[in-house]
Enzyme design. Structure first.
Site, PDB file in Angstrom:
ATOM      1  N   GLN A  59      -1.584   7.243   1.222  1.00  0.00           N
ATOM      2  CA  GLN A  59      -1.237   8.320   2.150  1.00  0.00           C
ATOM      3  C   GLN A  59      -0.331   7.816   3.280  1.00  0.00           C
ATOM      4  OE1 GLN A  59      -1.870  10.981   0.614  1.00  0.00           O
ATOM      5  NE2 GLN A  59      -3.472  11.994   1.794  1.00  0.00           N
TER       6      GLN A  59
ATOM      7  N   GLY B 131       1.202   4.768   3.418  1.00  0.00           N
ATOM      8  CA  GLY B 131       2.361   4.063   2.856  1.00  0.00           C
ATOM      9  C   GLY B 131       3.468   5.013   2.446  1.00  0.00           C
TER      10      GLY B 131
ATOM     11  N   GLY C  93       0.876  -1.185   0.000  1.00  0.00           N
ATOM     12  CA  GLY C  93       0.000   0.000   0.000  1.00  0.00           C
ATOM     13  C   GLY C  93       0.904   1.224   0.000  1.00  0.00           C
TER      14      GLY C  93
ATOM     15  N   ILE D 225      -2.124  -2.214   9.308  1.00  0.00           N
ATOM     16  CA  ILE D 225      -2.706  -0.906   9.681  1.00  0.00           C
ATOM     17  C   ILE D 225      -4.127  -0.769   9.133  1.00  0.00           C
ATOM     18  CG2 ILE D 225      -2.460   1.587   9.328  1.00  0.00           C
ATOM     19  CD1 ILE D 225       0.523   1.327   9.614  1.00  0.00           C
ATOM     20  N   THR D 226      -4.437  -1.506   8.093  1.00  0.00           N
ATOM     21  CA  THR D 226      -5.724  -1.403   7.394  1.00  0.00           C
ATOM     22  C   THR D 226      -6.921  -1.606   8.334  1.00  0.00           C
ATOM     23  OG1 THR D 226      -4.644  -2.234   5.410  1.00  0.00           O
ATOM     24  CG2 THR D 226      -7.044  -2.391   5.458  1.00  0.00           C
ATOM     25  N   ASN D 227      -7.943  -0.768   8.147  1.00  0.00           N
ATOM     26  CA  ASN D 227      -9.151  -0.851   8.975  1.00  0.00           C
ATOM     27  C   ASN D 227     -10.228  -1.742   8.359  1.00  0.00           C
ATOM     28  OD1 ASN D 227      -8.968   0.656  11.345  1.00  0.00           O
ATOM     29  ND2 ASN D 227      -9.191   2.591  10.264  1.00  0.00           N
TER      30      ASN D 227
ATOM     31  N   HIS E 152      -9.965  -1.042  18.151  1.00  0.00           N
ATOM     32  CA  HIS E 152      -9.708   0.283  17.554  1.00  0.00           C
ATOM     33  C   HIS E 152     -11.018   0.809  16.984  1.00  0.00           C
ATOM     34  CE1 HIS E 152      -7.743   3.563  15.621  1.00  0.00           C
ATOM     35  NE2 HIS E 152      -7.961   3.126  14.400  1.00  0.00           N
TER      36      HIS E 152
ATOM     37  N   ASP F  72       2.286  -1.572  -4.531  1.00  0.00           N
ATOM     38  CA  ASP F  72       0.893  -1.154  -4.663  1.00  0.00           C
ATOM     39  C   ASP F  72       0.339  -1.726  -5.965  1.00  0.00           C
ATOM     40  OD1 ASP F  72      -0.735   1.577  -3.293  1.00  0.00           O
ATOM     41  OD2 ASP F  72      -1.554   0.550  -5.052  1.00  0.00           O
TER      42      ASP F  72
ATOM     43  N   ARG G 295     -11.739   5.629   5.188  1.00  0.00           N
ATOM     44  CA  ARG G 295     -13.127   6.089   5.385  1.00  0.00           C
ATOM     45  C   ARG G 295     -13.404   7.387   4.617  1.00  0.00           C
ATOM     46  NH1 ARG G 295     -14.387   6.785  11.595  1.00  0.00           N
ATOM     47  NH2 ARG G 295     -12.172   6.798  12.077  1.00  0.00           N
TER      48      ARG G 295
HETATM   49  O1  TXD Z   1      -5.010   3.293  13.345  1.00  0.00           O
HETATM   50  C1  TXD Z   1      -5.262   2.705  12.274  1.00  0.00           C
HETATM   51  N1  TXD Z   1      -4.991   1.407  12.132  1.00  0.00           N
HETATM   52  C2  TXD Z   1      -5.917   3.490  11.144  1.00  0.00           C
HETATM   53  C3  TXD Z   1      -5.868   2.717   9.832  1.00  0.00           C
HETATM   54  C4  TXD Z   1      -5.429   4.867  11.014  1.00  0.00           C
HETATM   55  C5  TXD Z   1      -5.660   5.544   9.844  1.00  0.00           C
HETATM   56  C6  TXD Z   1      -6.052   4.883   8.567  1.00  0.00           C
HETATM   57  N2  TXD Z   1      -6.366   3.516   8.708  1.00  0.00           N
HETATM   58  C7  TXD Z   1      -6.594   2.672   7.512  1.00  0.00           C
HETATM   59  O2  TXD Z   1      -5.386   2.464   6.776  1.00  0.00           O
HETATM   60  C8  TXD Z   1      -7.534   3.248   6.496  1.00  0.00           C
HETATM   61  O3  TXD Z   1      -8.889   3.154   6.938  1.00  0.00           O
HETATM   62  C9  TXD Z   1      -7.239   2.362   5.301  1.00  0.00           C
HETATM   63  O4  TXD Z   1      -7.936   1.146   5.469  1.00  0.00           O
HETATM   64  C10 TXD Z   1      -5.745   2.112   5.437  1.00  0.00           C
HETATM   65  C11 TXD Z   1      -4.908   2.911   4.489  1.00  0.00           C
HETATM   66  O5  TXD Z   1      -5.193   4.270   4.635  1.00  0.00           O
HETATM   67  P1  TXD Z   1      -4.562   5.311   3.562  1.00  0.00           P
HETATM   68  O6  TXD Z   1      -5.017   6.669   3.975  1.00  0.00           O
HETATM   69  O7  TXD Z   1      -3.105   5.043   3.360  1.00  0.00           O
HETATM   70  O8  TXD Z   1      -5.362   4.884   2.233  1.00  0.00           O
HETATM   71  P2  TXD Z   1      -4.967   5.221   0.696  1.00  0.00           P
HETATM   72  O9  TXD Z   1      -4.228   6.501   0.631  1.00  0.00           O
HETATM   73  O10 TXD Z   1      -6.228   5.013  -0.083  1.00  0.00           O
HETATM   74  O11 TXD Z   1      -3.925   4.051   0.345  1.00  0.00           O
HETATM   75  C12 TXD Z   1      -4.329   2.726   0.233  1.00  0.00           C
HETATM   76  C13 TXD Z   1      -3.515   2.125  -0.911  1.00  0.00           C
HETATM   77  C14 TXD Z   1      -3.881   2.706  -2.278  1.00  0.00           C
HETATM   78  O12 TXD Z   1      -2.731   3.295  -2.865  1.00  0.00           O
HETATM   79  C15 TXD Z   1      -4.384   1.513  -3.079  1.00  0.00           C
HETATM   80  O13 TXD Z   1      -4.000   1.524  -4.449  1.00  0.00           O
HETATM   81  C16 TXD Z   1      -3.700   0.382  -2.360  1.00  0.00           C
HETATM   82  O14 TXD Z   1      -3.800   0.733  -0.978  1.00  0.00           O
HETATM   83  N3  TXD Z   1      -4.318  -0.922  -2.587  1.00  0.00           N
HETATM   84  C17 TXD Z   1      -3.615  -2.068  -2.646  1.00  0.00           C
HETATM   85  N4  TXD Z   1      -2.293  -2.286  -2.501  1.00  0.00           N
HETATM   86  C18 TXD Z   1      -1.899  -3.583  -2.620  1.00  0.00           C
HETATM   87  N5  TXD Z   1      -2.739  -4.626  -2.851  1.00  0.00           N
HETATM   88  C19 TXD Z   1      -4.070  -4.403  -2.992  1.00  0.00           C
HETATM   89  N6  TXD Z   1      -4.915  -5.441  -3.232  1.00  0.00           N
HETATM   90  C20 TXD Z   1      -4.563  -3.077  -2.884  1.00  0.00           C
HETATM   91  N7  TXD Z   1      -5.803  -2.528  -2.972  1.00  0.00           N
HETATM   92  C21 TXD Z   1      -5.626  -1.203  -2.781  1.00  0.00           C
END
Ligand code: TXD
Length: 319
Positions: free
Chosen positions: A12, A14, A9, A118-120, A175, A33, A82
């Site tokens: 943001q 990552g 990932g 970290i993913t929610n 969380h 990604d 979200r």
């Molecule tokens: O405290 C915590 N754990 C939370 C977690 C704090 C803040 C955000 N939280 C969660 O982290 C949020 O709800 C998301 O589920 C994740 C990632 O948040 P982010 O803001 O980094 O999301 P982005 O910017 O959309 O990045 C997600 C990336 C994006 O570039 C997609 O193309 C990629 O994930 N993506 C993938 N990468 C690899 N493999 C697959 N299958 C895939 N699908 C999407």
């Protein structure tokens, strides 16, 4: 031998993880990604800042799991964040499918990695990740407690005008809105927080407001950003966990880990204080909980269990 951290990932969080790891010179970084261009572009952009910032790590971007093999640490943010008005739980369906793909990708290429999810919705997603991947439970953890505790400490610091370094606390459990600020383990300049309340230095009403703001800390930022959710503090929290593992720091930090009887809880992931060192989760620390804390912790575990039941309905493979 330079360590290798793969970031699954490159969004943001990552991208911020990659930058923080590079600035600390912690390890070489592979940004992975499905949107390969994002991974490659961010890796190259951060690499081009090395002459200015003076770090000396390799950064590459890819959408091929082969390039991630034999990673020492894997930090997973793959998934969707979200939108305003959404709860973390609303992300379950789509992020469960994504984490299944990620588990397939890493289990063969980095079977010995320390995996930080970290993913929610965090507690259920990290549990699904461990089940799908079959990686050892003490090497698959979730990042949330450090972030939630950090938010709580920051709000207390603002209210009491005390430097954050002089405040100790843990926010544990799931969380989500049921997370539990452990007031019995909260100290301000070495003083128990409830003593400050008794002495009138902090009203109970103000403290309740700070606990509530911590629970809603993510939603507050989602409201401001409108597109996306928090990423600087989550990334800093993820790097703290990676550093504990790679440098064998054996710090006591709140992480979502597999509970097997600790805190009276069986076979679920939730946030508790643990010792993280070079073996991964080396010890689960059992705090003395007050009656109130025990009630709130059990309620939080119940919320995680209910969401995991929903996950099992989506994918019976999780049963
Ligand atoms: O405290 C915590 N754990 C939370 C977690 C704090 C803040 C955000 N939280 C969660 O982290 C949020 O709800 C998301 O589920 C994740 C990632 O948040 P982010 O803001 O980094 O999301 P982005 O910017 O959309 O990045 C997600 C990336 C994006 O570039 C997609 O193309 C990629 O994930 N993506 C993938 N990468 C690899 N493999 C697959 N299958 C895939 N699908 C999407």
């Amino acid at each position: 031998m330079k360590k290798k951290i793969t970031l699954i990932g490159a969004g943001q969080i990552g991208g911020t993880l990659a930058h923080l790891i590079a600035l600390k010179g912690l390890a070489d970084v592979v940004l992975f990604d499905v949107a390969a261009g994002i991974a490659k572009g961010k890796a190259l952009d951060i690499a081009q800042s090395s002459p200015v910032s003076g770090f000396n790590v390799n950064l590459t971007g890819t959408d091929n799991y082969e390039d991630t093999k034999n990673s020492d640490v894997i930090i997973i943010t793959a998934g969707v964040p979200r939108k305003p008005g959404m709860t973390r739980d609303d992300l379950l369906g789509i992020n469960l499918k994504i984490i299944k793909q990620v588990a397939e990708g890493i289990k063969k290429t980095s079977p010995n990695a320390f995996v930080i999810c970290i993913t929610n919705p965090l507690d259920v997603i990290v549990m699904a990740l461990q089940k799908y991947s079959g990686l050892p439970k003490n090497k698959v953890v979730g990042m949330a407690g450090i972030l939630d505790s950090s938010r709580f400490i920051y709000f207390l610091s603002e209210e009491l005008r005390v430097p954050v370094q002089k405040i100790k606390s843990f926010v544990l459990g799931g969380h989500g809105d049921s997370m539990v600020a452990m007031l019995g383990s909260t100290e301000i300049e070495g003083k128990k927080i409830m003593d400050l309340v008794r002495e009138g230095k902090l009203t109970q009403e103000k403290l309740d407001k700070i606990v509530d703001r911590t629970k809603k800390g993510g939603a507050e930022i989602v409201k401001y950003l409108e597109k996306g959710s928090a990423f600087y503090a989550p990334a800093a929290s993820g790097v703290e966990m990676a550093e504990c593992y790679l440098s064998d720091l054996k710090k006591k930090i709140p992480c979502a880990v597999h509970l097997n009887g600790e805190y009276g809880t069986q076979n679920i992931y939730a946030g508790v204080p643990v010792i993280i060192g070079s073996k991964g989760v080396e010890k689960i620390v059992e705090l003395e909980l007050s009656k109130e804390e025990r009630k709130n912790f059990d309620n939080s575990i119940k919320a995680v269990k209910e969401l995991f039941d929903a996950a099992k309905k989506i994918d019976p493979e999780l049963v």
